[in-house]
Design a protein around this motif. Structure first.
Motif, PDB file in Angstrom:
ATOM      1  N   LEU A   1       5.944   4.878  -8.675  1.00  0.00           N
ATOM      2  CA  LEU A   1       4.910   4.447  -7.751  1.00  0.00           C
ATOM      3  C   LEU A   1       4.582   2.966  -7.930  1.00  0.00           C
ATOM      4  O   LEU A   1       4.397   2.233  -6.957  1.00  0.00           O
ATOM      5  CB  LEU A   1       3.620   5.274  -7.962  1.00  0.00           C
ATOM      6  CG  LEU A   1       3.619   6.704  -7.429  1.00  0.00           C
ATOM      7  CD1 LEU A   1       2.245   7.332  -7.641  1.00  0.00           C
ATOM      8  CD2 LEU A   1       3.972   6.747  -5.941  1.00  0.00           C
ATOM      9  N   VAL A   2       4.494   2.529  -9.176  1.00  0.00           N
ATOM     10  CA  VAL A   2       4.217   1.111  -9.446  1.00  0.00           C
ATOM     11  C   VAL A   2       5.329   0.240  -8.877  1.00  0.00           C
ATOM     12  O   VAL A   2       5.082  -0.828  -8.309  1.00  0.00           O
ATOM     13  CB  VAL A   2       4.050   0.861 -10.961  1.00  0.00           C
ATOM     14  CG1 VAL A   2       3.871  -0.626 -11.246  1.00  0.00           C
ATOM     15  CG2 VAL A   2       2.853   1.644 -11.500  1.00  0.00           C
ATOM     16  N   TYR A   3       6.561   0.706  -9.020  1.00  0.00           N
ATOM     17  CA  TYR A   3       7.720  -0.022  -8.506  1.00  0.00           C
ATOM     18  C   TYR A   3       7.611  -0.213  -6.997  1.00  0.00           C
ATOM     19  O   TYR A   3       7.837  -1.310  -6.469  1.00  0.00           O
ATOM     20  CB  TYR A   3       8.969   0.767  -8.857  1.00  0.00           C
ATOM     21  CG  TYR A   3      10.284   0.095  -8.515  1.00  0.00           C
ATOM     22  CD1 TYR A   3      10.859  -0.838  -9.367  1.00  0.00           C
ATOM     23  CD2 TYR A   3      10.981   0.440  -7.351  1.00  0.00           C
ATOM     24  CE1 TYR A   3      12.075  -1.426  -9.065  1.00  0.00           C
ATOM     25  CE2 TYR A   3      12.192  -0.141  -7.039  1.00  0.00           C
ATOM     26  CZ  TYR A   3      12.742  -1.067  -7.906  1.00  0.00           C
ATOM     27  OH  TYR A   3      13.947  -1.660  -7.609  1.00  0.00           O
TER      28      TYR A   3
ATOM     29  N   PRO B   1       0.822  -1.218   0.000  1.00  0.00           N
ATOM     30  CA  PRO B   1       0.000   0.000   0.000  1.00  0.00           C
ATOM     31  C   PRO B   1       0.856   1.269   0.000  1.00  0.00           C
ATOM     32  O   PRO B   1       1.918   1.323   0.619  1.00  0.00           O
ATOM     33  CB  PRO B   1      -0.805  -0.108   1.301  1.00  0.00           C
ATOM     34  CG  PRO B   1      -0.732  -1.555   1.689  1.00  0.00           C
ATOM     35  CD  PRO B   1       0.600  -2.031   1.211  1.00  0.00           C
ATOM     36  N   ILE B   2       0.379   2.261  -0.705  1.00  0.00           N
ATOM     37  CA  ILE B   2       0.991   3.589  -0.699  1.00  0.00           C
ATOM     38  C   ILE B   2      -0.078   4.554  -0.207  1.00  0.00           C
ATOM     39  O   ILE B   2      -1.007   4.891  -0.940  1.00  0.00           O
ATOM     40  CB  ILE B   2       1.493   4.005  -2.093  1.00  0.00           C
ATOM     41  CG1 ILE B   2       2.529   2.997  -2.612  1.00  0.00           C
ATOM     42  CG2 ILE B   2       2.075   5.412  -2.058  1.00  0.00           C
ATOM     43  CD1 ILE B   2       3.024   3.306  -4.015  1.00  0.00           C
ATOM     44  N   LYS B   3       0.033   4.971   1.033  1.00  0.00           N
ATOM     45  CA  LYS B   3      -1.003   5.810   1.630  1.00  0.00           C
ATOM     46  C   LYS B   3      -0.694   7.282   1.373  1.00  0.00           C
ATOM     47  O   LYS B   3      -0.119   7.973   2.213  1.00  0.00           O
ATOM     48  CB  LYS B   3      -1.114   5.505   3.116  1.00  0.00           C
ATOM     49  CG  LYS B   3      -1.570   4.074   3.396  1.00  0.00           C
ATOM     50  CD  LYS B   3      -1.727   3.788   4.875  1.00  0.00           C
ATOM     51  CE  LYS B   3      -2.211   2.361   5.109  1.00  0.00           C
ATOM     52  NZ  LYS B   3      -2.383   2.064   6.556  1.00  0.00           N
TER      53      LYS B   3
ATOM     54  N   ARG C   1      -5.379   3.908  -9.845  1.00  0.00           N
ATOM     55  CA  ARG C   1      -6.490   3.370  -9.059  1.00  0.00           C
ATOM     56  C   ARG C   1      -6.250   1.922  -8.635  1.00  0.00           C
ATOM     57  O   ARG C   1      -6.912   1.428  -7.716  1.00  0.00           O
ATOM     58  CB  ARG C   1      -7.786   3.473  -9.870  1.00  0.00           C
ATOM     59  CG  ARG C   1      -8.238   4.919 -10.106  1.00  0.00           C
ATOM     60  CD  ARG C   1      -9.618   4.983 -10.740  1.00  0.00           C
ATOM     61  NE  ARG C   1     -10.065   6.360 -10.880  1.00  0.00           N
ATOM     62  CZ  ARG C   1     -10.057   7.048 -12.019  1.00  0.00           C
ATOM     63  NH1 ARG C   1      -9.628   6.453 -13.130  1.00  0.00           N
ATOM     64  NH2 ARG C   1     -10.472   8.295 -12.070  1.00  0.00           N
ATOM     65  N   ALA C   2      -5.311   1.246  -9.296  1.00  0.00           N
ATOM     66  CA  ALA C   2      -5.002  -0.148  -8.945  1.00  0.00           C
ATOM     67  C   ALA C   2      -4.004  -0.259  -7.806  1.00  0.00           C
ATOM     68  O   ALA C   2      -3.792  -1.342  -7.260  1.00  0.00           O
ATOM     69  CB  ALA C   2      -4.465  -0.884 -10.178  1.00  0.00           C
ATOM     70  N   ILE C   3      -3.385   0.852  -7.420  1.00  0.00           N
ATOM     71  CA  ILE C   3      -2.383   0.832  -6.352  1.00  0.00           C
ATOM     72  C   ILE C   3      -3.084   0.867  -4.995  1.00  0.00           C
ATOM     73  O   ILE C   3      -3.832   1.807  -4.704  1.00  0.00           O
ATOM     74  CB  ILE C   3      -1.424   2.022  -6.484  1.00  0.00           C
ATOM     75  CG1 ILE C   3      -0.634   1.920  -7.793  1.00  0.00           C
ATOM     76  CG2 ILE C   3      -0.476   2.088  -5.290  1.00  0.00           C
ATOM     77  CD1 ILE C   3       0.278   3.102  -8.062  1.00  0.00           C
TER      78      ILE C   3
ATOM     79  N   PHE D   1      -4.948   8.774 -21.967  1.00  0.00           N
ATOM     80  CA  PHE D   1      -5.522   9.412 -20.780  1.00  0.00           C
ATOM     81  C   PHE D   1      -5.986   8.391 -19.736  1.00  0.00           C
ATOM     82  O   PHE D   1      -5.819   8.606 -18.538  1.00  0.00           O
ATOM     83  CB  PHE D   1      -6.721  10.284 -21.166  1.00  0.00           C
ATOM     84  CG  PHE D   1      -6.388  11.413 -22.100  1.00  0.00           C
ATOM     85  CD1 PHE D   1      -5.560  12.444 -21.681  1.00  0.00           C
ATOM     86  CD2 PHE D   1      -6.894  11.451 -23.387  1.00  0.00           C
ATOM     87  CE1 PHE D   1      -5.248  13.496 -22.532  1.00  0.00           C
ATOM     88  CE2 PHE D   1      -6.598  12.491 -24.244  1.00  0.00           C
ATOM     89  CZ  PHE D   1      -5.771  13.516 -23.822  1.00  0.00           C
ATOM     90  N   ASP D   2      -6.578   7.311 -20.179  1.00  0.00           N
ATOM     91  CA  ASP D   2      -7.212   6.365 -19.255  1.00  0.00           C
ATOM     92  C   ASP D   2      -6.218   5.440 -18.559  1.00  0.00           C
ATOM     93  O   ASP D   2      -6.346   5.174 -17.361  1.00  0.00           O
ATOM     94  CB  ASP D   2      -8.262   5.531 -19.989  1.00  0.00           C
ATOM     95  CG  ASP D   2      -9.421   6.375 -20.492  1.00  0.00           C
ATOM     96  OD1 ASP D   2      -9.756   7.362 -19.805  1.00  0.00           O
ATOM     97  OD2 ASP D   2      -9.983   6.057 -21.548  1.00  0.00           O
ATOM     98  N   ALA D   3      -5.241   4.911 -19.313  1.00  0.00           N
ATOM     99  CA  ALA D   3      -4.329   3.903 -18.756  1.00  0.00           C
ATOM    100  C   ALA D   3      -3.609   4.373 -17.494  1.00  0.00           C
ATOM    101  O   ALA D   3      -3.607   3.649 -16.483  1.00  0.00           O
ATOM    102  CB  ALA D   3      -3.327   3.450 -19.818  1.00  0.00           C
ATOM    103  N   PRO D   4      -2.983   5.552 -17.485  1.00  0.00           N
ATOM    104  CA  PRO D   4      -2.291   5.958 -16.245  1.00  0.00           C
ATOM    105  C   PRO D   4      -3.232   6.131 -15.070  1.00  0.00           C
ATOM    106  O   PRO D   4      -2.867   5.820 -13.927  1.00  0.00           O
ATOM    107  CB  PRO D   4      -1.614   7.285 -16.627  1.00  0.00           C
ATOM    108  CG  PRO D   4      -2.295   7.748 -17.864  1.00  0.00           C
ATOM    109  CD  PRO D   4      -2.760   6.531 -18.574  1.00  0.00           C
TER     110      PRO D   4
END
Length: 275
Positions: A267-269, A127-129, A186-188, A178-181
């Motif tokens: 962030l994904v990393y 999680p990244i709060k 939202r998946a994080i 626009f949508d992918a990022p």
């Protein structure tokens, strides 16, 4: 190395000049390895020629585009994966106007990582709060829309007015990335994502591209300041983007209380537990 993998990671010139961007490139490579993606990287990766494009050197840029496309085609990949939004916009949108696009499909990292996350090949478990907002880079968003093919005739009336028949279609910038990022954010887990007021094709330019910081630093400073204020106005603790020029310009002018500007890949990393 120059492998014959179906996937080619296009790191971009920024990684050769900016240590921060180079670190993000290494993180993307580790994410691809974690997802068991067999990919290659060119030892002699070509420059996209964006400097020539920005300074209006059409003939020089056309030659650079031709050289770059020829080298990318020789790599034999089916998909070219770009780290920076700038490179996506050049390969997908600008090259077809002045030469041609590469034979391979060109995707941004967000477009490639999203299905890996959705299919659970890349697990985001840490999680990244934070409360974050997303800045649409010009070249990832409205400037990545591929040109619409047109066949017709240019005519002149009254000796001065040029017109096209049938009329040329207009690109409004609505078909950019626009949508992918946003879906990746939202998946994080733990991340709270909020939007600024001016987004997508209407997003406010950060002032970091087009040679503006070099030619008109006051304009670049003003644009960055306004965009940062928009991020703070929605309560964002961190501003996320996907372009080396955006990240640099939005960071360099900050004084006093600063707002961190990070790349989406960073962030994904972290969310993948690789930090």
């Amino acid at each position: 190395t120059d492998s014959r993998s179906d996937f080619l990671l296009f790191v971009g010139a920024g990684a050769r000049h900016d240590p921060r961007h180079a670190a993000t490139a290494r993180k993307l490579a580790e994410l691809l390895q974690r997802a068991r993606v067999d990919f290659g990287i060119l030892d002699d990766e070509p420059e996209t020629g964006i400097g020539s494009y920005w300074t209006g050197q059409r003939q020089v840029f056309t030659g650079q585009a031709q050289s770059a496309v020829d080298r990318l085609d020789r790599a034999g990949a089916k998909v070219i994966l770009t780290l920076c939004g700038e490179d996506l916009g050049m390969l997908r949108s600008k090259y077809p106007r002045y030469h041609r696009a590469p034979q391979a499909k060109v995707l941004h990292a967000s477009e490639f990582l999203l299905p890996l996350i959705q299919k659970n090949r890349l697990k985001l478990t840490w999680p990244i709060k934070q409360l974050v907002t997303w800045h649409d880079p010009c070249y990832l968003g409205r400037q990545s829309e591929p040109p619409t093919e047109w066949h017709g005739e240019e005519r002149v009336t009254h000796g001065v007015m040029h017109y096209f028949t049938p009329p040329k279609p207009i690109n409004y910038g609505t078909n950019g990335v626009f949508d992918a990022p946003r879906q990746v954010l939202r998946a994080i887990p733990g991340l709270h994502f909020v939007e600024m007021h001016r987004i997508r094709e209407y997003a406010y330019c950060c002032g970091g591209g087009g040679g503006v910081p070099e030619a008109h630093p006051n304009v670049a400073r003003s644009a960055a300041g306004q965009r940062l204020e928009e991020a703070r106005a929605v309560g964002a603790e961190t501003l996320v983007t996907a372009c080396q020029h955006c990240r640099h310009n939005l960071t360099r002018w900050q004084t006093g209380t600063s707002t961190p500007v990070v790349d989406l890949v960073d962030l994904v990393y972290t969310a993948a537990g690789l930090e």
